[in-house]
Design an enzyme around this catalytic site. Sequence first.
Site, mmCIF file in Angstrom:
data_model
loop_
_atom_site.group_PDB
_atom_site.id
_atom_site.type_symbol
_atom_site.label_atom_id
_atom_site.label_comp_id
_atom_site.label_asym_id
_atom_site.label_seq_id
_atom_site.Cartn_x
_atom_site.Cartn_y
_atom_site.Cartn_z
ATOM 1 N N LYS A 1 0.794 -1.241 0.000
ATOM 2 C CA LYS A 1 0.000 0.000 0.000
ATOM 3 C C LYS A 1 0.826 1.291 0.000
ATOM 4 O O LYS A 1 0.304 2.368 0.315
ATOM 5 C CB LYS A 1 -1.006 0.039 1.165
ATOM 6 N N THR B 1 7.788 -6.488 -5.678
ATOM 7 C CA THR B 1 7.840 -7.354 -4.505
ATOM 8 C C THR B 1 7.483 -6.536 -3.275
ATOM 9 O O THR B 1 7.663 -5.313 -3.262
ATOM 10 C CB THR B 1 9.237 -7.984 -4.325
ATOM 11 N N HIS B 2 6.990 -7.245 -2.255
ATOM 12 C CA HIS B 2 6.789 -6.600 -0.955
ATOM 13 C C HIS B 2 7.725 -7.221 0.087
ATOM 14 O O HIS B 2 7.542 -7.012 1.283
ATOM 15 C CB HIS B 2 5.346 -6.782 -0.479
ATOM 16 N N ARG C 1 6.070 4.909 2.188
ATOM 17 C CA ARG C 1 4.950 5.829 2.448
ATOM 18 C C ARG C 1 4.744 5.913 3.954
ATOM 19 O O ARG C 1 4.979 4.923 4.668
ATOM 20 C CB ARG C 1 3.689 5.273 1.764
ATOM 21 N N SER D 1 -4.829 2.568 4.334
ATOM 22 C CA SER D 1 -4.956 1.950 3.013
ATOM 23 C C SER D 1 -4.972 0.423 3.126
ATOM 24 O O SER D 1 -5.755 -0.255 2.454
ATOM 25 C CB SER D 1 -3.789 2.420 2.125
HETATM 26 P P1 A3P Z 1 -5.080 4.698 -0.815
HETATM 27 O O1 A3P Z 1 -5.739 3.450 -0.350
HETATM 28 O O2 A3P Z 1 -4.587 5.553 0.321
HETATM 29 O O3 A3P Z 1 -5.923 5.482 -1.771
HETATM 30 P P2 A3P Z 1 -0.223 -0.235 -3.732
HETATM 31 O O4 A3P Z 1 -0.203 -0.038 -5.204
HETATM 32 O O5 A3P Z 1 1.134 -0.336 -3.116
HETATM 33 O O6 A3P Z 1 -1.151 -1.332 -3.339
HETATM 34 O O7 A3P Z 1 -0.792 1.117 -3.096
HETATM 35 C C1 A3P Z 1 -2.118 1.481 -3.248
HETATM 36 C C2 A3P Z 1 -2.270 2.884 -2.737
HETATM 37 O O8 A3P Z 1 -1.650 3.784 -3.681
HETATM 38 C C3 A3P Z 1 -3.734 3.311 -2.648
HETATM 39 O O9 A3P Z 1 -3.765 4.288 -1.608
HETATM 40 C C4 A3P Z 1 -3.946 3.902 -4.025
HETATM 41 O O10 A3P Z 1 -5.067 4.756 -4.121
HETATM 42 C C5 A3P Z 1 -2.644 4.681 -4.176
HETATM 43 N N1 A3P Z 1 -2.340 5.013 -5.574
HETATM 44 C C6 A3P Z 1 -2.406 4.219 -6.655
HETATM 45 N N2 A3P Z 1 -2.104 4.912 -7.765
HETATM 46 C C7 A3P Z 1 -1.852 6.184 -7.379
HETATM 47 C C8 A3P Z 1 -1.496 7.374 -8.061
HETATM 48 N N3 A3P Z 1 -1.368 7.405 -9.375
HETATM 49 N N4 A3P Z 1 -1.320 8.499 -7.332
HETATM 50 C C9 A3P Z 1 -1.454 8.485 -6.001
HETATM 51 N N5 A3P Z 1 -1.785 7.383 -5.287
HETATM 52 C C10 A3P Z 1 -1.985 6.243 -5.976
#
Ligand code: A3P
Length: 292
Positions: free
Chosen positions: A45, A104-105, A127, A135
């Site tokens: 996230k 990867t995580h 983050r 999130s």
């Molecule tokens: P939120 O749930 O706070 O909205 P991951 O890709 O690591 O799973 O992270 C997902 C998070 O990144 C989500 O956060 C998602 O909305 C946000 N995210 C995805 N694309 C984004 C973008 N282009 N700009 C900003 N945040 C983005």
Amino acid sequence: MDIPTLQKLVPLHGVPMAIEIAENWETVEQFQAKSDDLVISTYPKAGTTWASEIVDMIYAGGDLEKCCRDTIYNRVPYLEARIPGMPTGVEQLAVAPSPRLLKTHLPIHMMPNSFWEKNAKVIYVARNAKDVAVSYFFFHQIVKAMPDPGPWGVFLDNYMEGNVSYGSWYEHVKGWWEKRNDHNILYLFYEDMKEDPKREIRKMLHFLEKDMSDDIVEKIAYHTSFDIMKTNDMANYKTIPNELLDQSTTSFMRKGIAGDWKNHFTVAQNEKFDEEYKRKMSDTRLHFRSEI
Ligand code: A3P
């Protein structure tokens, strides 16, 4: 379609991991990296999909059509993924053309050795802990296979204890931070990407030894902005069936801002979190902004 069963977490190298990943661990551990692989690494996230889309657009020279050739999870396979009824990340990568992009995580101590042996490049995106908590909580609700997060307060306690998939946020961000100069790692922050996406895209370009015109950087920033990615079915996970990812109440592309935690943390939760945070981050100079 295999309906997923609820994910069970088991300890693997001291980290709670989905049992499916733990059972498949040998193939991940023995993964053969290539020197031109590019890894996008994050705690869940933290902006994995965003960084993946940016990097794929960079590799495509800013050509949006090329990036629409497939979904983000096929363009940038998930190294340790093992989802019933789908090819594993390792299987996807075995047939992916080079130069390969992968995500990867994994905490740094669990990364397959071959990445370091081959000196492969890694872009790590971090983050702030509070926005990740929020999130991750919503993500647990939409991913059918993830353990039930329970009410927000219960989830937050588990998250602070590192009692969630991939373990402690603190250990993850610090682990990668401490080793960033020992390997080929570019350490970026989600909040910086929000603040000035073009500046951060340029950092990526420099790290990848690529040069691009301002126009192309502008184009990449535009197409990878939250509002645009949210409507791009090749990037927003809408192609995943509801049985696996139920976006009827919350979207994967949920809010995409810095500071949403303020809408979810109570004053008491925030105080407890800050106290714990201070203690757990007292041994590092790594600094986060939880709003911009
Ligand atoms: P939120 O749930 O706070 O909205 P991951 O890709 O690591 O799973 O992270 C997902 C998070 O990144 C989500 O956060 C998602 O909305 C946000 N995210 C995805 N694309 C984004 C973008 N282009 N700009 C900003 N945040 C983005």
